[in-house]
Design a protein around this motif. Structure first.
Motif, short mmCIF file in Angstrom:
data_model
loop_
_atom_site.label_atom_id
_atom_site.label_comp_id
_atom_site.label_asym_id
_atom_site.label_seq_id
_atom_site.Cartn_x
_atom_site.Cartn_y
_atom_site.Cartn_z
N UNK A 1 -1.93 2.29 5.53
CA UNK A 1 -1.63 3.18 6.64
C UNK A 1 -1.86 4.63 6.27
N UNK A 2 -2.09 5.45 7.30
CA UNK A 2 -2.13 6.89 7.09
C UNK A 2 -0.71 7.39 6.85
N UNK A 3 -0.61 8.67 6.48
CA UNK A 3 0.73 9.24 6.27
C UNK A 3 1.50 9.33 7.60
N UNK A 4 0.82 9.21 8.73
CA UNK A 4 1.51 9.16 10.01
C UNK A 4 1.95 7.77 10.39
N UNK A 5 1.66 6.79 9.51
CA UNK A 5 2.09 5.43 9.77
C UNK A 5 1.16 4.61 10.63
N UNK A 6 -0.10 5.03 10.76
CA UNK A 6 -1.08 4.30 11.59
C UNK A 6 -1.94 3.44 10.68
N UNK A 7 -2.00 2.13 10.89
CA UNK A 7 -2.88 1.26 10.08
C UNK A 7 -4.32 1.73 10.18
N UNK A 8 -4.97 1.90 9.04
CA UNK A 8 -6.34 2.40 9.05
C UNK A 8 -7.28 1.40 9.71
N UNK A 9 -6.92 0.12 9.76
CA UNK A 9 -7.77 -0.92 10.35
C UNK A 9 -7.86 -0.79 11.87
N UNK A 10 -6.96 0.04 12.47
CA UNK A 10 -7.00 0.18 13.92
C UNK A 10 -8.10 1.15 14.36
N UNK A 11 -8.76 1.78 13.43
CA UNK A 11 -9.87 2.64 13.76
C UNK A 11 -9.45 3.98 14.32
N UNK B 1 9.35 4.53 -2.43
CA UNK B 1 9.43 4.67 -3.89
C UNK B 1 9.17 6.14 -4.23
N UNK B 2 10.16 6.78 -4.82
CA UNK B 2 10.09 8.22 -5.07
C UNK B 2 9.81 8.96 -3.76
N UNK B 3 10.34 8.42 -2.68
CA UNK B 3 10.26 8.89 -1.28
C UNK B 3 8.91 8.58 -0.62
N UNK B 4 7.92 8.07 -1.33
CA UNK B 4 6.65 7.71 -0.71
C UNK B 4 6.78 6.34 -0.04
N UNK B 5 6.22 6.22 1.17
CA UNK B 5 6.32 4.99 1.95
C UNK B 5 5.33 3.94 1.44
N UNK B 6 5.78 2.71 1.31
CA UNK B 6 4.96 1.57 0.92
C UNK B 6 5.03 0.53 2.04
N UNK B 7 3.85 0.06 2.47
CA UNK B 7 3.75 -0.88 3.58
C UNK B 7 2.79 -2.00 3.23
N UNK B 8 2.88 -3.08 4.00
CA UNK B 8 2.00 -4.23 3.74
C UNK B 8 0.56 -3.95 4.13
N UNK B 9 0.35 -3.09 5.14
CA UNK B 9 -0.99 -2.71 5.55
C UNK B 9 -1.28 -1.30 5.05
N UNK C 1 0.84 -1.19 0.00
CA UNK C 1 0.00 0.00 0.00
C UNK C 1 0.87 1.25 0.00
N UNK C 2 0.52 2.21 -0.86
CA UNK C 2 1.22 3.48 -0.90
C UNK C 2 0.23 4.60 -1.16
N UNK C 3 0.28 5.67 -0.36
CA UNK C 3 -0.64 6.80 -0.48
C UNK C 3 -2.10 6.36 -0.39
#
Length: 458
Positions: free
Chosen positions: A448-458, A438-446, A370-372
């Protein structure tokens, strides 16, 4: 005769009849079939009947060959595309125009050399062409917009000749025509030349047009050729890796550069554009025809290769050469023939076969990321790491990555989305890739918001 050939021939015969073309010669080149040719009409010379060897003026199609000579010189380190003309030619005016802007018709040069060439039918020689730049106009500011200029390409032809230490004609023969086997393409007419005509708008009369030699303007529009030669040239412009596998003329990456759109020819109707010396005509979807049209007194030409699309066999090029100066229907015919070729006789579908697995250091990347806020799929195909947006259309090319030497966790995007940008891998203690940038944008397996918080955590 196959259905495809019947359709091709019928299209040719219809245009010859409807547009009243004295002689029409066409050819189709493709990687998986023998060349196809068709001629209709008469050459105008009773001693030499019209056939596939009859030669026609190709007019401004000549510019595409001159443009390739310029890019060859760039690749050989003789010039930079952003050099001003004055860095290589001693010109009395307009020397600040860059080579790149002249190739894309954005330098603002007036259309023709100084004087009434098309009235007096006398063209300047090489020396006079450059000397008369002092009397020519820059009719628009540089880079303001597209403005077609025969003068600009003629100057580039003289520039290349000066850098190579020969004439434009000799350099052309040595560096393009001979390596590609374009033996029927010449600067001067031969005994096989067709007669060019102006066909009367209100009767069936046709009057021969004069054969003007363009002298110093030759790099813009002088050449004669056959449809067979020009269909091969069109195939080269579309698929150099197939027509010229040893890159004797030009590297495929350089043709990619020439085909990239630099400007559109109309600000409101984006139906055609210019790359570096090449006309680009979108066909819908991800199909583009690349080449050039040509016109000289008594002659019209269309020479295009096809890029992309289902059924395309590669190295697909078409040439339509006509001995009429007003049969503009041929401009559409060349595109119609390329379309018929893939519709009526598509390339064979190649079977898939298993290949090598991804190298161990990249296996933990494969799958969704996931990215952006959007999902992307990373995979390994054809020996390279690739990425596609999860909802990307099937015909959109993926991004392809290549590792930077001695830095396996830094990869360069070599094509597709974010071309040129870096992909940086972050691993955990076990060596598993847990995060990417990638091009400085963060890519994660879950997700996440731009603050790095998984959106599934509510």
């Amino acid at each position: 005769m196959t259905n495809a050939r019947r359709r091709l021939e019928r299209a040719v015969r219809k245009v010859q009849a409807d547009a009243r073309v004295p002689a029409l010669s066409v050819a189709l080149h493709r990687a998986d079939r023998e060349p196809w040719t068709c001629t209709v009409g008469t050459s105008g010379d009773p001693q030499r009947p019209l056939d596939a060897g009859t030669r026609f003026r190709i007019g401004s199609v000549t510019k595409t060959l001159t443009a390739v000579l310029v890019l060859q010189a760039r690749d050989d380190g003789l010039l930079d595309l952003d050099d001003p003309v004055s860095a290589h030619l001693d010109v009395p005016a307009h020397g600040t125009a860059t080579i790149r802007s002249l190739l894309s018709h954005t330098a603002g040069y007036q259309r023709e050399p100084y004087g009434d060439v098309w009235d007096v039918l006398t063209a300047p020689d090489d020396r006079r062409l450059l000397a008369d730049l002092a009397r020519a106009e820059q009719v628009l500011p540089a880079h303001r917009r597209y403005h077609y200029s025969n003068l600009g390409l003629a100057v580039l032809g003289q520039l290349v000749a000066r850098l190579r230490g020969g004439t434009w004609a000799s350099v052309l023969r040595e560096r393009i025509l001979d390596p590609l086997g374009l033996t029927a393409t010449t600067v001067d007419p031969t005994a096989e030349a067709a007669v060019g005509y102006l066909v009367d708008a209100y009767s069936d009369a046709a009057r021969p047009e004069p054969r003007l030699h363009l002298g110093g303007v030759s790099p813009a529009a002088q050449l004669w050729s056959t449809a067979t030669d020009m269909a091969r040239w069109a195939a080269f412009l579309a698929s150099p890796e197939l027509v010229d596998p040893d890159a004797r003329v030009l590297a495929p990456a350089t043709l990619d550069e020439m085909r990239w759109p630099r400007t559109t020819t109309d600000e409101t109707l984006w139906t055609a554009g210019f790359g570096l010396g090449l006309i680009l005509v979108p066909q819908g979807g991800r199909v583009t025809h690349v080449g050039h049209d040509g016109a000289m007194p008594g002659f019209l030409a269309g020479v295009y290769g096809r890029r992309g699309g289902e059924g395309n066999p590669g190295a697909l090029g078409a040439a339509v050469l006509a001995s009429s100066g007003t049969a503009t229907e041929i401009n559409d015919l060349v595109h119609e023939l390329l379309t018929i070729a893939v519709d009526a006789d598509p390339a064979d579908i190649r079977p898939w076969s298993p290949g090598a697995a991804a190298p161990p250091q990249y296996r933990s990347i494969l799958g969704p990321w996931w990215g952006e806020g959007f999902p992307h799929i990373f995979s390994w195909h054809d020996g390279a790491l690739q990425s596609r947006a999860a909802d990307a259309p099937a015909d959109r090319p993926p991004s392809i990555f290549r590792p930077i030497p001695d830095q396996p966790d830094m990869l360069r995007t070599v094509s597709g989305r974010e071309a040129g940008e870096l992909l940086r891998l972050t691993r955990d203690a076990e060596g598993t890739v847990v995060r990417m940038h990638w091009a400085t944008y963060r890519f994660t397996r879950l997700q996440e918001t731009f603050e790095g918080v998984p959106v599934s955590e509510g």
